[in-house]
Design a protein around this motif. Sequence first.
Motif, PDB file in Angstrom:
ATOM      1  N   GLY A  43      74.031  14.683 -11.768  1.00 25.27           N
ATOM      2  CA  GLY A  43      74.936  13.693 -12.361  1.00 25.27           C
ATOM      3  C   GLY A  43      74.842  13.668 -13.875  1.00 25.27           C
ATOM      4  O   GLY A  43      75.866  13.628 -14.570  1.00 25.27           O
ATOM      5  N   THR A  44      73.620  13.711 -14.390  1.00 26.03           N
ATOM      6  CA  THR A  44      73.417  13.736 -15.836  1.00 26.03           C
ATOM      7  C   THR A  44      74.044  14.983 -16.447  1.00 26.03           C
ATOM      8  O   THR A  44      74.696  14.917 -17.499  1.00 26.03           O
ATOM      9  CB  THR A  44      71.912  13.674 -16.159  1.00 26.03           C
ATOM     10  N   ALA A  45      73.862  16.113 -15.779  1.00 26.91           N
ATOM     11  CA  ALA A  45      74.423  17.375 -16.288  1.00 26.91           C
ATOM     12  C   ALA A  45      75.946  17.359 -16.250  1.00 26.91           C
ATOM     13  O   ALA A  45      76.605  17.837 -17.183  1.00 26.91           O
ATOM     14  CB  ALA A  45      73.877  18.547 -15.484  1.00 26.91           C
ATOM     15  N   ARG A  46      76.527  16.797 -15.194  1.00 25.21           N
ATOM     16  CA  ARG A  46      77.992  16.714 -15.125  1.00 25.21           C
ATOM     17  C   ARG A  46      78.535  15.825 -16.234  1.00 25.21           C
ATOM     18  O   ARG A  46      79.576  16.135 -16.834  1.00 25.21           O
ATOM     19  CB  ARG A  46      78.425  16.196 -13.761  1.00 25.21           C
ATOM     20  N   ASN A  47      77.850  14.732 -16.508  1.00 25.87           N
ATOM     21  CA  ASN A  47      78.259  13.877 -17.631  1.00 25.87           C
ATOM     22  C   ASN A  47      78.155  14.630 -18.952  1.00 25.87           C
ATOM     23  O   ASN A  47      79.016  14.487 -19.825  1.00 25.87           O
ATOM     24  CB  ASN A  47      77.407  12.604 -17.681  1.00 25.87           C
ATOM     25  N   ALA A  48      77.105  15.431 -19.096  1.00 28.31           N
ATOM     26  CA  ALA A  48      76.934  16.225 -20.316  1.00 28.31           C
ATOM     27  C   ALA A  48      78.051  17.245 -20.469  1.00 28.31           C
ATOM     28  O   ALA A  48      78.504  17.513 -21.587  1.00 28.31           O
ATOM     29  CB  ALA A  48      75.565  16.910 -20.314  1.00 28.31           C
ATOM     30  N   THR A  57      80.203  21.768 -28.774  1.00 24.65           N
ATOM     31  CA  THR A  57      80.509  23.172 -29.037  1.00 24.65           C
ATOM     32  C   THR A  57      80.564  23.933 -27.714  1.00 24.65           C
ATOM     33  O   THR A  57      80.170  23.414 -26.668  1.00 24.65           O
ATOM     34  CB  THR A  57      79.405  23.795 -29.917  1.00 24.65           C
ATOM     35  N   ASP A  58      81.024  25.160 -27.787  1.00 28.23           N
ATOM     36  CA  ASP A  58      81.024  26.011 -26.598  1.00 28.23           C
ATOM     37  C   ASP A  58      79.605  26.175 -26.050  1.00 28.23           C
ATOM     38  O   ASP A  58      79.404  26.219 -24.837  1.00 28.23           O
ATOM     39  CB  ASP A  58      81.606  27.389 -26.907  1.00 28.23           C
ATOM     40  N   ALA A  63      75.466  25.143 -21.976  1.00 21.66           N
ATOM     41  CA  ALA A  63      74.133  24.624 -21.636  1.00 21.66           C
ATOM     42  C   ALA A  63      74.231  23.554 -20.548  1.00 21.66           C
ATOM     43  O   ALA A  63      73.425  23.531 -19.612  1.00 21.66           O
ATOM     44  CB  ALA A  63      73.448  24.068 -22.876  1.00 21.66           C
ATOM     45  N   ALA A  64      75.218  22.683 -20.658  1.00 23.47           N
ATOM     46  CA  ALA A  64      75.394  21.624 -19.661  1.00 23.47           C
ATOM     47  C   ALA A  64      75.798  22.225 -18.310  1.00 23.47           C
ATOM     48  O   ALA A  64      75.284  21.814 -17.263  1.00 23.47           O
ATOM     49  CB  ALA A  64      76.432  20.611 -20.138  1.00 23.47           C
ATOM     50  N   ASN A  66      75.063  25.150 -17.244  1.00 22.04           N
ATOM     51  CA  ASN A  66      73.879  25.822 -16.724  1.00 22.04           C
ATOM     52  C   ASN A  66      72.977  24.825 -15.992  1.00 22.04           C
ATOM     53  O   ASN A  66      72.442  25.128 -14.927  1.00 22.04           O
ATOM     54  CB  ASN A  66      73.116  26.517 -17.849  1.00 22.04           C
ATOM     55  N   ARG A  67      72.832  23.610 -16.539  1.00 26.61           N
ATOM     56  CA  ARG A  67      72.023  22.586 -15.879  1.00 26.61           C
ATOM     57  C   ARG A  67      72.666  22.143 -14.559  1.00 26.61           C
ATOM     58  O   ARG A  67      71.953  21.909 -13.581  1.00 26.61           O
ATOM     59  CB  ARG A  67      71.789  21.395 -16.811  1.00 26.61           C
ATOM     60  N   VAL A  68      73.986  22.072 -14.520  1.00 28.97           N
ATOM     61  CA  VAL A  68      74.677  21.772 -13.258  1.00 28.97           C
ATOM     62  C   VAL A  68      74.335  22.862 -12.240  1.00 28.97           C
ATOM     63  O   VAL A  68      73.985  22.569 -11.087  1.00 28.97           O
ATOM     64  CB  VAL A  68      76.210  21.672 -13.455  1.00 28.97           C
ATOM     65  N   SER A  69      74.429  24.103 -12.653  1.00 31.38           N
ATOM     66  CA  SER A  69      74.161  25.225 -11.757  1.00 31.38           C
ATOM     67  C   SER A  69      72.720  25.201 -11.239  1.00 31.38           C
ATOM     68  O   SER A  69      72.479  25.434 -10.051  1.00 31.38           O
ATOM     69  CB  SER A  69      74.444  26.541 -12.473  1.00 31.38           C
ATOM     70  N   ILE A  70      71.764  24.918 -12.100  1.00 30.71           N
ATOM     71  CA  ILE A  70      70.357  24.857 -11.683  1.00 30.71           C
ATOM     72  C   ILE A  70      70.169  23.780 -10.620  1.00 30.71           C
ATOM     73  O   ILE A  70      69.524  24.008  -9.598  1.00 30.71           O
ATOM     74  CB  ILE A  70      69.441  24.596 -12.896  1.00 30.71           C
ATOM     75  N   ALA A  71      70.752  22.612 -10.851  1.00 30.28           N
ATOM     76  CA  ALA A  71      70.628  21.514  -9.879  1.00 30.28           C
ATOM     77  C   ALA A  71      71.280  21.893  -8.551  1.00 30.28           C
ATOM     78  O   ALA A  71      70.709  21.648  -7.474  1.00 30.28           O
ATOM     79  CB  ALA A  71      71.237  20.235 -10.441  1.00 30.28           C
ATOM     80  N   LYS A  72      72.463  22.499  -8.602  1.00 31.02           N
ATOM     81  CA  LYS A  72      73.165  22.869  -7.373  1.00 31.02           C
ATOM     82  C   LYS A  72      72.417  23.966  -6.609  1.00 31.02           C
ATOM     83  O   LYS A  72      72.383  23.954  -5.382  1.00 31.02           O
ATOM     84  CB  LYS A  72      74.607  23.257  -7.678  1.00 31.02           C
TER      85      LYS A  72
END
Length: 102
Positions: A43-48, A57-58, A63-64, A66-72
């Motif tokens: 959830g935090t990563a999706r908000n980011a 920036t791109d 980076a955000a 990537n954090r979604v992907s790690i969590a998933k």
Amino acid sequence: MGQDGEREYSDAQKWMVIKGRKWRRTDPELPEEMVAELKSHLGTARNAVRTAQKSGTDEDVSAARNRVSIAKHGLGERGDYWWQMDVDRRIARAEESLDRLR
């Protein structure tokens, strides 16, 4: 049980359909507290991602995402199918993801 002694799962346990699209479910064998922590990071990563898309920036967006992907991956929703892995490996994958997210 499957041939290797692992539990077999129905399609309804593996997949869910939202708005006509098929999505992989979270691994049901992960401990509740582990799932809760991974979903919090997700959830935090999706908000980011949303914030970065508006004003970042791109690199921030990347980076955000990537954090979604790690969590998933940790939840078993991406990567190797959790139902084709033994439970110990699935839990290890979730722990590795949490280590990367903390």
